[in-house]
Scaffold this active site. Structure first.
Site, PDB file in Angstrom:
ATOM      1  N   ASP A   7       0.652  -1.038   0.063  1.00 33.11           N
ATOM      2  CA  ASP A   7       0.140  -0.085   0.060  1.00 33.11           C
ATOM      3  C   ASP A   7       0.920   1.102  -0.076  1.00 33.11           C
ATOM      4  O   ASP A   7       2.070   1.329   0.399  1.00 33.11           O
ATOM      5  CB  ASP A   7      -0.864  -0.126   1.206  1.00 33.11           C
ATOM      6  CG  ASP A   7      -1.738   1.151   1.216  1.00 33.11           C
ATOM      7  OD1 ASP A   7      -2.490   1.467   0.267  1.00 33.11           O
ATOM      8  OD2 ASP A   7      -1.824   1.704   2.507  1.00 33.11           O
ATOM      9  N   ASP A   9      -0.218   5.034   0.992  1.00 38.99           N
ATOM     10  CA  ASP A   9      -0.377   6.076   1.591  1.00 38.99           C
ATOM     11  C   ASP A   9      -0.570   5.635   3.225  1.00 38.99           C
ATOM     12  O   ASP A   9      -0.987   4.434   3.356  1.00 38.99           O
ATOM     13  CB  ASP A   9      -1.877   6.573   1.422  1.00 38.99           C
ATOM     14  CG  ASP A   9      -2.009   7.446   0.148  1.00 38.99           C
ATOM     15  OD1 ASP A   9      -0.882   7.927  -0.290  1.00 38.99           O
ATOM     16  OD2 ASP A   9      -2.906   7.066  -0.548  1.00 38.99           O
TER      17      ASP A   9
END
Length: 218
Positions: A7, A9
């Site tokens: 991922d 963010d």
């Protein structure tokens, strides 16, 4: 060699790049400062709570791409990288990427933030493969609409499955690193799920399932 999925963010970055881009647009005077900031904050709270209406958010987030020329957007993004992204690239995240790279693993970022924002970030991190929300383009300009399935929650799994088929890859011994309970659908399908500086909900799930928990923050 394995697939190492990340991922973006609040995992490889210490901020949410989607939210930061909204703040940047406010600072540039590109959007209504009061209405856009209020909506940006509301959608971030919904995301954190697990109640985000993704299509409603994308209607807001993709409109500035349609309202401005590619040249203006490119100039803004250069400023955005310098002022908003570079200070929030985590050194330990770069070390983690380097460890997987040294092992010969395939690196892949899977994010719910759109490709306009995240493409240059992935390039800066040295990650060639990216699954992101794809803004629709027609005749060289953004339309404000989404192309295909948004890579959010179960959509991340669907987009990853399509990518694996195209690449002739499998999830055997794959890793996925994420901070968010919104990524549980993808965390649940890999052999090596890792909770990175997790939110409270993900931490509880990771502890209950004996998943690895780690921090990339100083």
């Amino acid at each position: 060699m394995s697939l190492a999925i990340f991922d973006l963010d609040n995992t490889l970055l210490s901020i949410d790049s989607d939210h930061a881009w909204g703040e940047f647009l406010v600072e540039q005077g590109a959007v209504d400062p009061v209405a856009y900031r209020e909506a940006n904050e509301r959608f971030l709270a919904d995301y954190n709570a697990g109640t985000l209406d993704m299509m409603a958010f994308l209607a807001l987030a993709l409109k500035p791409l349609a309202d401005n020329s590619p040249e203006q957007l490119a100039a803004w993004h250069q400023q955005f990288m310098i002022s908003k992204i570079e200070p929030h690239i985590l050194p330990k995240a770069e070390e983690l990427l380097a460890r997987h790279r040294t092992k010969g693993d395939t690196l892949l970022i899977v994010t719910a933030t759109n490709r306009f924002i995240t493409g240059p970030i992935a390039e800066r991190l040295g990650v060639d493969d990216l699954i992101a929300v794809d803004p629709e383009m027609v005749d060289g300009r953004y339309t404000g609409r989404v192309a295909g399935v948004p890579s959010f929650r179960e959509g991340k799994v669907a987009r990853l499955e399509a990518w694996l088929e195209d690449q002739d890859c499998t999830l055997d011994d794959a890793w996925f690193y994420s901070d968010s309970h919104n990524d549980l659908p993808l965390l649940e399908v890999v052999d090596n799920p890792v909770a990175v500086d997790p939110d409270d909900t993900l931490r509880q799930v990771a502890e209950a399932r004996h998943w690895r928990i780690m921090s990339l923050r100083d």
